[in-house]
Scaffold this motif. Structure first.
Motif, PDB file in Angstrom:
ATOM      1  N   GLU A   1       0.662  -1.151   0.219  1.00  0.00           N
ATOM      2  CA  GLU A   1       0.152   0.041  -0.039  1.00  0.00           C
ATOM      3  C   GLU A   1       0.914   1.323  -0.090  1.00  0.00           C
ATOM      4  O   GLU A   1       0.400   2.368  -0.782  1.00  0.00           O
TER       5      GLU A   1
ATOM      6  N   ALA B   1       2.574   1.684  -3.272  1.00  0.00           N
ATOM      7  CA  ALA B   1       1.392   1.965  -4.426  1.00  0.00           C
ATOM      8  C   ALA B   1       1.097   3.440  -4.418  1.00  0.00           C
ATOM      9  O   ALA B   1       0.959   4.226  -5.187  1.00  0.00           O
ATOM     10  N   GLN B   2       0.884   4.029  -3.062  1.00  0.00           N
ATOM     11  CA  GLN B   2       0.647   5.623  -2.739  1.00  0.00           C
ATOM     12  C   GLN B   2       1.929   6.300  -3.349  1.00  0.00           C
ATOM     13  O   GLN B   2       1.690   7.447  -4.133  1.00  0.00           O
TER      14      GLN B   2
ATOM     15  N   TRP C   1       1.431   6.276  -7.432  1.00  0.00           N
ATOM     16  CA  TRP C   1       0.346   6.986  -7.774  1.00  0.00           C
ATOM     17  C   TRP C   1       0.616   8.594  -7.847  1.00  0.00           C
ATOM     18  O   TRP C   1       0.497   9.198  -8.716  1.00  0.00           O
TER      19      TRP C   1
ATOM     20  N   ALA D   1      -0.209   4.417 -12.569  1.00  0.00           N
ATOM     21  CA  ALA D   1      -1.384   3.234 -12.275  1.00  0.00           C
ATOM     22  C   ALA D   1      -0.888   1.723 -12.231  1.00  0.00           C
ATOM     23  O   ALA D   1      -1.543   0.859 -12.226  1.00  0.00           O
TER      24      ALA D   1
ATOM     25  N   PRO E   1      -4.722  -3.617  -8.758  1.00  0.00           N
ATOM     26  CA  PRO E   1      -6.112  -2.821  -8.555  1.00  0.00           C
ATOM     27  C   PRO E   1      -6.507  -2.885  -7.133  1.00  0.00           C
ATOM     28  O   PRO E   1      -7.084  -1.918  -6.833  1.00  0.00           O
TER      29      PRO E   1
ATOM     30  N   TYR F   1      -5.363  -0.185  -5.167  1.00  0.00           N
ATOM     31  CA  TYR F   1      -6.222   1.236  -5.428  1.00  0.00           C
ATOM     32  C   TYR F   1      -7.434   1.308  -4.762  1.00  0.00           C
ATOM     33  O   TYR F   1      -7.799   2.041  -4.237  1.00  0.00           O
TER      34      TYR F   1
ATOM     35  N   ILE G   1      -5.865   3.737  -2.149  1.00  0.00           N
ATOM     36  CA  ILE G   1      -5.791   4.995  -2.668  1.00  0.00           C
ATOM     37  C   ILE G   1      -7.280   5.622  -2.895  1.00  0.00           C
ATOM     38  O   ILE G   1      -7.330   6.808  -2.525  1.00  0.00           O
ATOM     39  N   ARG G   2      -8.270   4.996  -3.408  1.00  0.00           N
ATOM     40  CA  ARG G   2      -9.497   5.524  -3.894  1.00  0.00           C
ATOM     41  C   ARG G   2     -10.108   6.153  -2.505  1.00  0.00           C
ATOM     42  O   ARG G   2     -10.723   7.453  -2.553  1.00  0.00           O
TER      43      ARG G   2
ATOM     44  N   VAL H   1      -6.175   3.920 -17.534  1.00  0.00           N
ATOM     45  CA  VAL H   1      -6.274   3.779 -15.881  1.00  0.00           C
ATOM     46  C   VAL H   1      -7.452   3.780 -15.503  1.00  0.00           C
ATOM     47  O   VAL H   1      -7.923   2.880 -14.439  1.00  0.00           O
TER      48      VAL H   1
ATOM     49  N   PHE I   1      -8.754   0.236 -12.847  1.00  0.00           N
ATOM     50  CA  PHE I   1      -9.391   0.293 -11.630  1.00  0.00           C
ATOM     51  C   PHE I   1     -10.620   0.318 -11.462  1.00  0.00           C
ATOM     52  O   PHE I   1     -11.558   1.075 -10.707  1.00  0.00           O
TER      53      PHE I   1
END
Length: 287
Positions: A108, A111-112, A115, A167, A171, A174, A178-179, A240, A244
């Protein structure tokens, strides 16, 4: 940036944003860790190189699905502009992507990082597209206009890769990590890429480009390459969205507006991309 490319060709112009638009821009900048500043051309070039170095470090930290050639293109824009300024070419990238190596899957935290750093490089490339378009418009000859459009093609290509790179993680990361950070209370309702300040000015630049280039340029090979590169840039945004969950879900902006049109986020992105590209292509046909 103007001094680095064409000190007597490019003019800065643009309306002042309304407060509500400025607030949206500022929220978007704050989320992605973007600091805005005014200064000489060297300031932009340094910022672009910092964004490329940040991306190269990310590539060294975590595996990438981009090919070696794509990774090289991703971090070559600053070098290309510095070579232009120094009137020497073929000196290679100042920022080199790492060689292929085994790396653990992104968690995580990584990934942040990807992004946000990938988006910051994307924003810098959008700025470069806007400026090189302006340089092309204000160049005095067809040859000069075409030469500046070649740089525009480079940055359209690298911006598309930056979007894909941003991205380039699982998924589920995300969805889980992230979302949620792009929803209240972290940001305002309806957080969207439409809040991207650099894209706002890019659209203004594209709206005037086709009508202000010389006919030989608009009908030439370089302009067609530019159109194709712009298509790839908008296609990367659609990629992208689809990656996602955009093929089945609405975007954050659509959810906030409670829109119930049956249109998915990816379909809305495709519609918007088609509008931008068709508008530009229509000018070439008219010319």
């Amino acid at each position: 940036m103007r001094q680095a490319l064409a000190p007597d060709h490019y003019e800065t112009a643009g309306p002042q944003e309304a407060p509500s638009l400025e607030d949206a821009f500022s929220e978007h900048d704050a989320f992605f860790g973007v600091a805005r500043a005014h200064g000489p051309a060297d300031l932009f070039l340094r910022a672009l190189l910092v964004a490329e170095i940040d991306t190269a470090l990310d590539l060294a930290r975590t595996a990438s699905s981009l090919s070696p050639a794509e990774r090289s293109t991703l971090v070559s824009g600053g070098s290309a502009l510095l070579c232009h300024r120094r009137a020497r070419h073929g000196s290679g990238n100042l920022v080199r992507p790492p060689e292929d190596r085994t790396a653990p899957p992104a968690d995580e935290h990584t990934a942040q990082l990807r992004w946000k750093s990938g988006h910051r490089l994307f924003f810098a490339h959008l700025q470069a597209i806007t400026v090189t378009c302006g340089c092309a418009v204000h160049a005095r000859t067809a040859a000069e206009q075409a030469a500046y459009l070649e740089y525009t093609v480079l940055f359209c290509t690298s911006a598309a890769l930056a979007m894909r790179h941003a991205a380039d993680f699982a998924p589920e990361l995300y969805v889980r990590s992230i979302r949620p950070t792009m929803t209240p209370p972290h940001v305002g309702s309806g957080f969207s890429g439409l809040q991207t300040r650099d894209h706002y000015y890019l659209v203004q630049s594209l709206d005037s480009l086709g009508t202000r280039l010389l006919p030989d340029v608009v009908g030439g090979t370089t302009y067609r390459k530019f159109e194709e590169a712009l298509e790839r840039l908008y296609a990367a945004h659609v990629h992208v969205c689809r990656r996602f969950g955009g093929d089945t879900n609405a975007s954050l902006r659509m959810e906030a507006s409670k829109e119930d049109s049956g249109t998915t986020g990816a379909e809305r992105a495709r519609q918007y991309a088609g509008l931008r590209v068709r508008k530009l292509g229509g000018r070439r046909s008219a010319a």
